[in-house]
Design a protein around this motif. Structure first.
Motif, PDB file in Angstrom:
ATOM      1  N   ILE A 100      34.150   6.042 -24.685  1.00  0.00           N
ATOM      2  CA  ILE A 100      33.026   6.301 -23.778  1.00  0.00           C
ATOM      3  C   ILE A 100      33.092   7.723 -23.266  1.00  0.00           C
ATOM      4  CG2 ILE A 100      31.940   5.668 -21.585  1.00  0.00           C
ATOM      5  CD1 ILE A 100      32.903   2.814 -22.034  1.00  0.00           C
ATOM      6  N   ARG A 101      31.930   8.384 -23.338  1.00  0.00           N
ATOM      7  CA  ARG A 101      31.797   9.741 -22.821  1.00  0.00           C
ATOM      8  C   ARG A 101      30.596   9.799 -21.882  1.00  0.00           C
ATOM      9  NH1 ARG A 101      33.386  13.913 -27.677  1.00  0.00           N
ATOM     10  NH2 ARG A 101      35.282  12.809 -28.295  1.00  0.00           N
ATOM     11  N   TRP A 102      30.609  10.806 -21.019  1.00  0.00           N
ATOM     12  CA  TRP A 102      29.584  10.988 -19.998  1.00  0.00           C
ATOM     13  C   TRP A 102      28.944  12.366 -20.167  1.00  0.00           C
ATOM     14  CZ3 TRP A 102      28.863   6.848 -16.705  1.00  0.00           C
ATOM     15  CH2 TRP A 102      29.833   5.844 -16.781  1.00  0.00           C
ATOM     16  N   LEU A 103      27.636  12.415 -20.029  1.00  0.00           N
ATOM     17  CA  LEU A 103      26.915  13.675 -20.142  1.00  0.00           C
ATOM     18  C   LEU A 103      26.007  13.830 -18.926  1.00  0.00           C
ATOM     19  CD1 LEU A 103      26.134  16.214 -21.717  1.00  0.00           C
ATOM     20  CD2 LEU A 103      24.477  14.822 -22.980  1.00  0.00           C
ATOM     21  N   PRO A 104      26.317  14.782 -18.051  1.00  0.00           N
ATOM     22  CA  PRO A 104      25.424  15.015 -16.918  1.00  0.00           C
ATOM     23  C   PRO A 104      24.028  15.394 -17.423  1.00  0.00           C
ATOM     24  CG  PRO A 104      27.519  16.132 -16.588  1.00  0.00           C
ATOM     25  CD  PRO A 104      27.502  15.647 -18.006  1.00  0.00           C
ATOM     26  N   ARG A 105      23.027  14.780 -16.847  1.00  0.00           N
ATOM     27  CA  ARG A 105      21.645  14.988 -17.280  1.00  0.00           C
ATOM     28  C   ARG A 105      21.247  16.465 -17.233  1.00  0.00           C
ATOM     29  NH1 ARG A 105      18.651  10.923 -18.087  1.00  0.00           N
ATOM     30  NH2 ARG A 105      19.861   9.588 -16.702  1.00  0.00           N
ATOM     31  N   HIS A 106      21.764  17.201 -16.246  1.00  0.00           N
ATOM     32  CA  HIS A 106      21.396  18.613 -16.123  1.00  0.00           C
ATOM     33  C   HIS A 106      22.004  19.473 -17.231  1.00  0.00           C
ATOM     34  CE1 HIS A 106      25.291  18.548 -13.954  1.00  0.00           C
ATOM     35  NE2 HIS A 106      25.431  19.757 -14.485  1.00  0.00           N
ATOM     36  N   ALA A 107      22.943  18.918 -18.011  1.00  0.00           N
ATOM     37  CA  ALA A 107      23.629  19.688 -19.046  1.00  0.00           C
ATOM     38  C   ALA A 107      22.921  19.657 -20.399  1.00  0.00           C
ATOM     39  CB  ALA A 107      25.061  19.189 -19.202  1.00  0.00           C
ATOM     40  N   ILE A 108      21.772  18.970 -20.466  1.00  0.00           N
ATOM     41  CA  ILE A 108      21.042  18.909 -21.733  1.00  0.00           C
ATOM     42  C   ILE A 108      19.543  18.924 -21.473  1.00  0.00           C
ATOM     43  CG2 ILE A 108      21.107  16.373 -21.833  1.00  0.00           C
ATOM     44  CD1 ILE A 108      21.430  16.745 -24.957  1.00  0.00           C
ATOM     45  N   ASP A 109      18.839  19.628 -22.314  1.00  0.00           N
ATOM     46  CA  ASP A 109      17.381  19.663 -22.248  1.00  0.00           C
ATOM     47  C   ASP A 109      16.864  18.268 -22.621  1.00  0.00           C
ATOM     48  OD1 ASP A 109      14.632  19.944 -22.800  1.00  0.00           O
ATOM     49  OD2 ASP A 109      14.893  21.883 -23.783  1.00  0.00           O
ATOM     50  N   PRO A 110      16.046  17.635 -21.776  1.00  0.00           N
ATOM     51  CA  PRO A 110      15.556  16.282 -22.094  1.00  0.00           C
ATOM     52  C   PRO A 110      14.812  16.203 -23.421  1.00  0.00           C
ATOM     53  CG  PRO A 110      14.825  16.984 -19.895  1.00  0.00           C
ATOM     54  CD  PRO A 110      15.565  18.120 -20.502  1.00  0.00           C
ATOM     55  N   ALA A 111      14.245  17.316 -23.874  1.00  0.00           N
ATOM     56  CA  ALA A 111      13.542  17.322 -25.156  1.00  0.00           C
ATOM     57  C   ALA A 111      14.504  17.113 -26.328  1.00  0.00           C
ATOM     58  CB  ALA A 111      12.777  18.631 -25.330  1.00  0.00           C
ATOM     59  N   LEU A 112      15.800  17.282 -26.084  1.00  0.00           N
ATOM     60  CA  LEU A 112      16.797  17.119 -27.135  1.00  0.00           C
ATOM     61  C   LEU A 112      17.349  15.697 -27.204  1.00  0.00           C
ATOM     62  CD1 LEU A 112      18.729  20.476 -26.656  1.00  0.00           C
ATOM     63  CD2 LEU A 112      16.919  19.943 -28.311  1.00  0.00           C
ATOM     64  N   LEU A 113      16.839  14.827 -26.335  1.00  0.00           N
ATOM     65  CA  LEU A 113      17.251  13.420 -26.318  1.00  0.00           C
ATOM     66  C   LEU A 113      16.159  12.561 -26.946  1.00  0.00           C
ATOM     67  CD1 LEU A 113      18.561  13.360 -22.643  1.00  0.00           C
ATOM     68  CD2 LEU A 113      19.958  13.271 -24.721  1.00  0.00           C
ATOM     69  N   THR A 114      16.397  11.272 -26.976  1.00  0.00           N
ATOM     70  CA  THR A 114      15.352  10.316 -27.327  1.00  0.00           C
ATOM     71  C   THR A 114      14.732   9.822 -26.024  1.00  0.00           C
ATOM     72  OG1 THR A 114      16.941   8.502 -27.264  1.00  0.00           O
ATOM     73  CG2 THR A 114      16.537   9.528 -29.414  1.00  0.00           C
ATOM     74  N   GLY A 115      13.644   9.090 -26.121  1.00  0.00           N
ATOM     75  CA  GLY A 115      13.040   8.502 -24.933  1.00  0.00           C
ATOM     76  C   GLY A 115      13.607   7.132 -24.621  1.00  0.00           C
ATOM     77  N   ASP A 116      14.412   6.607 -25.522  1.00  0.00           N
ATOM     78  CA  ASP A 116      14.915   5.236 -25.396  1.00  0.00           C
ATOM     79  C   ASP A 116      16.424   5.175 -25.614  1.00  0.00           C
ATOM     80  OD1 ASP A 116      12.296   3.687 -25.333  1.00  0.00           O
ATOM     81  OD2 ASP A 116      12.064   4.781 -27.219  1.00  0.00           O
ATOM     82  N   ASP A 117      17.052   4.185 -24.994  1.00  0.00           N
ATOM     83  CA  ASP A 117      18.436   3.851 -25.320  1.00  0.00           C
ATOM     84  C   ASP A 117      18.435   3.316 -26.753  1.00  0.00           C
ATOM     85  OD1 ASP A 117      18.677   4.216 -22.556  1.00  0.00           O
ATOM     86  OD2 ASP A 117      19.838   2.392 -22.261  1.00  0.00           O
ATOM     87  N   TYR A 118      19.525   3.550 -27.467  1.00  0.00           N
ATOM     88  CA  TYR A 118      19.597   3.021 -28.823  1.00  0.00           C
ATOM     89  C   TYR A 118      21.039   2.842 -29.271  1.00  0.00           C
ATOM     90  CZ  TYR A 118      20.752   7.704 -30.642  1.00  0.00           C
ATOM     91  OH  TYR A 118      21.371   8.903 -30.897  1.00  0.00           O
ATOM     92  N   TRP A 119      21.183   2.071 -30.341  1.00  0.00           N
ATOM     93  CA  TRP A 119      22.414   1.966 -31.109  1.00  0.00           C
ATOM     94  C   TRP A 119      22.116   2.521 -32.493  1.00  0.00           C
ATOM     95  CZ3 TRP A 119      27.270   0.231 -29.848  1.00  0.00           C
ATOM     96  CH2 TRP A 119      27.416  -0.439 -28.634  1.00  0.00           C
ATOM     97  N   LEU A 120      23.101   3.167 -33.091  1.00  0.00           N
ATOM     98  CA  LEU A 120      23.001   3.619 -34.482  1.00  0.00           C
ATOM     99  C   LEU A 120      24.235   3.110 -35.205  1.00  0.00           C
ATOM    100  CD1 LEU A 120      21.488   5.312 -36.622  1.00  0.00           C
ATOM    101  CD2 LEU A 120      22.911   7.258 -35.907  1.00  0.00           C
ATOM    102  N   PHE A 121      24.013   2.332 -36.250  1.00  0.00           N
ATOM    103  CA  PHE A 121      25.099   1.760 -37.040  1.00  0.00           C
ATOM    104  C   PHE A 121      25.167   2.482 -38.382  1.00  0.00           C
ATOM    105  CE2 PHE A 121      23.766  -1.482 -34.079  1.00  0.00           C
ATOM    106  CZ  PHE A 121      24.941  -2.061 -33.659  1.00  0.00           C
ATOM    107  N   ASP A 122      26.317   3.075 -38.657  1.00  0.00           N
ATOM    108  CA  ASP A 122      26.582   3.766 -39.926  1.00  0.00           C
ATOM    109  C   ASP A 122      25.476   4.727 -40.356  1.00  0.00           C
ATOM    110  OD1 ASP A 122      29.098   2.811 -40.322  1.00  0.00           O
ATOM    111  OD2 ASP A 122      28.535   1.288 -41.787  1.00  0.00           O
ATOM    112  N   ASP A 123      24.935   5.450 -39.436  1.00  0.00           N
ATOM    113  CA  ASP A 123      23.977   6.527 -39.721  1.00  0.00           C
ATOM    114  C   ASP A 123      22.641   6.082 -40.310  1.00  0.00           C
ATOM    115  OD1 ASP A 123      25.882   8.291 -38.806  1.00  0.00           O
ATOM    116  OD2 ASP A 123      26.415   9.043 -40.783  1.00  0.00           O
ATOM    117  N   HIS A 124      22.427   4.783 -40.476  1.00  0.00           N
ATOM    118  CA  HIS A 124      21.163   4.386 -41.117  1.00  0.00           C
ATOM    119  C   HIS A 124      20.448   3.206 -40.457  1.00  0.00           C
ATOM    120  CE1 HIS A 124      24.026   1.679 -43.098  1.00  0.00           C
ATOM    121  NE2 HIS A 124      23.003   0.866 -43.210  1.00  0.00           N
ATOM    122  N   LEU A 125      21.142   2.389 -39.696  1.00  0.00           N
ATOM    123  CA  LEU A 125      20.480   1.258 -39.045  1.00  0.00           C
ATOM    124  C   LEU A 125      20.314   1.598 -37.567  1.00  0.00           C
ATOM    125  CD1 LEU A 125      20.854  -2.430 -39.703  1.00  0.00           C
ATOM    126  CD2 LEU A 125      20.868  -1.664 -37.346  1.00  0.00           C
ATOM    127  N   ALA A 126      19.064   1.782 -37.158  1.00  0.00           N
ATOM    128  CA  ALA A 126      18.740   2.177 -35.787  1.00  0.00           C
ATOM    129  C   ALA A 126      18.246   0.961 -35.020  1.00  0.00           C
ATOM    130  CB  ALA A 126      17.659   3.257 -35.804  1.00  0.00           C
TER     131      ALA A 126
END
Length: 175
Positions: A100-126
């Protein structure tokens, strides 16, 4: 795209994959099974961790089998009560095998994120996390669309490199 709920979610986690990544973007979640443990934490009471045991057992099972489970929580600072509680209970997830890692919201441009929480399994199943109107988890909307998976991979790689490992984040937060 298809939806998964209940026992189907456990089947997804037990299916053949090697790396699962989870991005969390909310500062607060309305998960009914967490209401009492969160209340206990805020009241300074002893917590019964039984509410989390099913997840911890599943993570231990799959990480013992050699799978990698990673999570980045993008959080607002100062922290919400929910985030403070998540920081306090995360060592159990880590002991079970999650990274588990933590990323302060102010440390990233929101445009570089997704709009939704997600899981990614083996780079292909979203798997998009689905929530009810009240904020309760309602399963996943799953796709193998290569465009969606590529976007999720790019976001994962970006946030993972910026995020701070749990112990370092906790140390820095308490200075």
């Amino acid at each position: 795209m298809y939806s998964l709920t209940g026992e189907e979610l456990d089947e997804l986690f037990r299916s053949p994959w090697q790396r699962a990544f989870h991005l969390e973007l909310q500062d607060t979640y309305a998960v009914s099974g967490e209401f009492e443990p969160l209340r206990q934490f805020l009241a300074g009471e002893a917590e019964d961790a039984a509410w989390q045991q099913g997840w911890l057992d599943l993570i231990a099972e799959i990480t013992t089998a050699g799978k990698t489970v990673q999570r980045v929580r993008v959080v607002t600072e100062p922290h919400t009560d929910y985030t403070r509680w998540a920081l306090a209970v995360s060592p159990r997830n880590i002991a079970a095998g999650e990274d588990i890692r933590w990323l302060p919201r102010h440390a990233i441009d929101p445009a570089l994120l997704t709009g939704d929480d997600y899981w990614l399994f083996d780079d292909h199943l979203a798997a998009f996390s689905v929530f009810t109107r009240s904020g309760e988890g309602a399963g996943f909307a799953v796709t193998t669309d290569p465009v969606v998976a590529a976007h999720f991979r790019a976001v994962r790689d970006r946030v993972w490199s910026l995020a701070v490992p749990h112990d370092e984040y906790v140390q820095a937060s308490h200075r």
